[in-house]
Design an enzyme around this catalytic site. Structure first.
Site, PDB file in Angstrom:
ATOM      1  N   HIS A  61      -7.192   1.167 -38.354  1.00 38.70           N
ATOM      2  CA  HIS A  61      -7.601   1.895 -37.112  1.00 38.70           C
ATOM      3  C   HIS A  61      -8.794   1.672 -36.598  1.00 38.70           C
ATOM      4  O   HIS A  61      -9.385   0.585 -37.040  1.00 38.70           O
ATOM      5  CB  HIS A  61      -7.665   3.399 -37.960  1.00 38.70           C
ATOM      6  CG  HIS A  61      -9.114   3.316 -38.836  1.00 38.70           C
ATOM      7  ND1 HIS A  61      -9.013   2.910 -39.796  1.00 38.70           N
ATOM      8  CD2 HIS A  61     -10.042   4.230 -38.629  1.00 38.70           C
ATOM      9  CE1 HIS A  61     -10.570   3.275 -40.378  1.00 38.70           C
ATOM     10  NE2 HIS A  61     -10.746   4.153 -39.631  1.00 38.70           N
ATOM     11  N   HIS A  63     -11.839   3.086 -35.979  1.00 40.49           N
ATOM     12  CA  HIS A  63     -13.542   3.055 -36.213  1.00 40.49           C
ATOM     13  C   HIS A  63     -14.010   1.786 -36.274  1.00 40.49           C
ATOM     14  O   HIS A  63     -13.557   0.709 -36.845  1.00 40.49           O
ATOM     15  CB  HIS A  63     -13.446   3.776 -37.432  1.00 40.49           C
ATOM     16  CG  HIS A  63     -13.443   5.163 -37.158  1.00 40.49           C
ATOM     17  ND1 HIS A  63     -12.918   6.065 -38.117  1.00 40.49           N
ATOM     18  CD2 HIS A  63     -13.867   5.924 -36.174  1.00 40.49           C
ATOM     19  CE1 HIS A  63     -12.978   7.193 -37.783  1.00 40.49           C
ATOM     20  NE2 HIS A  63     -13.494   7.424 -36.417  1.00 40.49           N
ATOM     21  N   ASP A  65     -16.615   0.290 -37.864  1.00 42.20           N
ATOM     22  CA  ASP A  65     -16.799  -0.129 -39.070  1.00 42.20           C
ATOM     23  C   ASP A  65     -15.238  -1.007 -39.596  1.00 42.20           C
ATOM     24  O   ASP A  65     -15.711  -1.739 -40.658  1.00 42.20           O
ATOM     25  CB  ASP A  65     -17.057   0.569 -40.246  1.00 42.20           C
ATOM     26  CG  ASP A  65     -16.556   1.778 -40.367  1.00 42.20           C
ATOM     27  OD1 ASP A  65     -15.885   2.642 -39.420  1.00 42.20           O
ATOM     28  OD2 ASP A  65     -15.993   2.198 -41.677  1.00 42.20           O
ATOM     29  N   HIS A  66     -14.367  -1.164 -38.885  1.00 45.97           N
ATOM     30  CA  HIS A  66     -12.886  -1.526 -39.053  1.00 45.97           C
ATOM     31  C   HIS A  66     -12.682  -2.996 -38.231  1.00 45.97           C
ATOM     32  O   HIS A  66     -12.014  -3.722 -38.384  1.00 45.97           O
ATOM     33  CB  HIS A  66     -11.926  -0.615 -39.299  1.00 45.97           C
ATOM     34  CG  HIS A  66     -12.194   0.300 -40.546  1.00 45.97           C
ATOM     35  ND1 HIS A  66     -11.549  -0.023 -41.847  1.00 45.97           N
ATOM     36  CD2 HIS A  66     -13.058   1.441 -40.843  1.00 45.97           C
ATOM     37  CE1 HIS A  66     -11.930   1.124 -42.588  1.00 45.97           C
ATOM     38  NE2 HIS A  66     -12.757   1.844 -41.924  1.00 45.97           N
TER      39      HIS A  66
HETATM   40 ZN   LIG Z   1     -12.515   5.504 -40.413  1.00 53.68          ZN
END
Ligand SMILES: [Zn+2]
Length: 262
Positions: A61, A63, A65-66
Site C-alpha cells: 500500500h 503509506h 513507510d512502505h
Molecule cells: Zn499503512
C-alpha cells in the site's frame, strides 16, 4: 532454498534501530522485495548485486513507510548499470502518481537503462512474476479506509487500496500481512496452510492476532512493524505469542538485517 531477509522491520514511527518496512523474499531463485520503505537501497547494496538482480518489487500500500525508498532504489539501480527489466506490482491508483513522482525527481523511465513493468493489483487475482516462477495474489483489506476515517479530513482524498499478499512457488506458500485494519483481514489467508506468515503488529494487538491464528497451520510466524511499546519488549512478546500459539513451531521477532532460511 527459500529465505526471507528482513531489511526493515520498523513501524511508521521514526526509530534509530529499525528501518521502514522492507523484506526480501528469495524463492525459486527469484528475489522479490516486499515493500520498499527507506532506506532499502542501502540495505540491498549490502547484499552483493541485488540492486541489479532484483526480479520484482511488491508494494502492499501507499503509506510512505512502505514505499518511500522506491525512487532511491530506482536511481541506485540506474547508477549501478542495471539492465534487467523490473516488475513493480502495486495498487492500481498509485501507478500514475508514482510515475509522476519519479519524473519530479528528474528521473526518466527512459533514462534508467532498464524497463519497468507496472503491474496493478486486483483483489484476489494472481499475478505471475519472475518469468512465471511464482505467483503473488493480493487480498484487499481496510487498513487505509480506517486510517483515512481517523484523519478527519475534508479533502477529497480517495484512499488507495491496501493489500495482504500470498506468494506461492511450487509447494511453498508465504503470506505477508501488509498493514491491517484488524486481524480478521487475515482470516481467509490463514485458512490454508502456509510455510510462513510475516505479520505486522502495530495496527492489531497480540491477542487479536493470536485469536485469528489459533487454528492456523503455519510453520513460522514472523512479527514485524511492531508498535513502539511492543518493540521495546520483544522478548516478552515472543514468550507471550508462543504461549498463545502452541501449534506454530517457530515464532520470530526479527531485527533489521536478520535472515530466515527455510
Ligand atoms: Zn499503512
Amino acid at each position: 532454498m527459500p529465505s526471507i531477509s528482513f531489511l526493515g522491520t520498523g513501524s511508521g514511527f521514526p526509530n534509530a534501530d529499525r528501518f521502514f518496512a522492507s523484506s526480501l523474499l528469495l524463492l525459486k531463485e527469484k528475489h522479490l522485495l516486499i515493500d520498499a520503505g527507506e532506506p532499502c537501497v542501502h540495505s540491498l547494496r549490502d547484499r552483493g548485486t541485488l540492486i541489479r538482480d532484483l526480479d520484482a518489487i511488491l508494494i502492499t500500500h501507499g503509506h510512505v513507510d512502505h514505499i518511500g525508498g522506491l525512487p532511491a532504489l530506482l536511481q541506485g539501480a540506474m547508477l549501478l548499470g542495471r539492465k534487467k527489466p523490473l516488475e513493480i506490482a502495486l495498487p492500481e491508483e498509485m501507478i500514475s502518481p508514482i510515475r509522476a513522482w519519479i519524473r519530479a525527481l528528474y528521473l526518466t523511465e527512459e533514462g534508467l537503462g532498464f524497463s519497468i513493468a507496472w503491474l496493478a493489483w486486483h483483489d484476489r487475482e494472481s499475478l505471475s512474476l519472475g518469468d512465471g516462477a511464482l505467483f503473488a495474489k493480493p487480498f484487499s483489506n481496510r487498513h487505509l479506509e480506517v486510517c483515512y476515517r481517523s484523519l478527519h479530513t475534508s479533502d477529497a482524498v480517495h484512499p488507495c487500496n491496501s493489500y495482504s499478499l500470498e506468494i506461492i512457488a511450487d509447494d511453498f506458500r508465504a503470506i505477508f500481512s501488509g498493514d491491517l485494519s484488524s486481524a480478521d483481514d487475515l482470516a481467509e489467508l490463514v485458512a490454508t496452510p502456509a510455510n510462513v506468515l510475516v505479520s505486522e503488529l502495530s495496527h492489531v494487538g497480540p491477542k487479536e492476532l493470536a485469536t485469528v491464528l489459533h487454528e492456523a497451520d503455519i510453520q513460522a510466524l514472523c512479527l514485524i512493524h511492531l508498535s513502539e511499546d511492543l518493540a521495546n519488549e520483544a522478548t516478552e512478546l515472543r514468550v507471550k505469542m508462543e504461549e498463545l500459539l502452541p501449534k506454530i513451531a517457530d515464532i520470530f521477532i526479527p531485527e533489521d538485517g536478520e535472515i530466515l532460511d527455510f
